[in-house]
Design a protein around this motif. Sequence first.
Motif, short mmCIF file in Angstrom:
data_model
loop_
_atom_site.label_atom_id
_atom_site.label_comp_id
_atom_site.label_asym_id
_atom_site.label_seq_id
_atom_site.Cartn_x
_atom_site.Cartn_y
_atom_site.Cartn_z
N THR A 42 0.84 -1.20 0.00
CA THR A 42 0.00 0.00 0.00
C THR A 42 0.87 1.25 0.00
N LEU A 124 -3.26 0.64 -3.96
CA LEU A 124 -4.04 0.86 -2.74
C LEU A 124 -3.42 1.93 -1.88
N GLU A 125 -4.28 2.75 -1.24
CA GLU A 125 -3.77 3.81 -0.36
C GLU A 125 -3.40 3.24 1.01
#
Length: 126
Positions: A42, A124-125
Amino acid sequence: MKKYLIFSASIITIFSIISCTNHSENDLLEPVPPDPDPELVTYIDDVKVIIDNNCIFCHNNPPVNGAPNSLTTYDKVKSAVENSNLINRISAQPGEAGFMPFGGTRLPQNLIDKIVQWETDGLLEN
């Protein structure tokens, strides 16, 4: 009868030895199943520190030293990966067109691989 017993014992010993051979150490190890839930890469946990330590000097807000864009937020880094060939630029070799970091040394391959995996995992954050 004694010869028959010696012959039988010899045959059993030979078959026992042959049946205990292996081709490599891997034959002796239990196979390891793949990780059913590999940890996803991430931005917050993995990529932000790479960008902050290697890119922000020029790709700040505002960008300096001729950098075309800022890489100070998740959305800006995500956009750079999707639209600006960030991975191609950090994967290039020094001296190749577009090589980043400009004027610096190539990032270690494990850091490049981490950013590539981030893209593969869906950018993805968290």
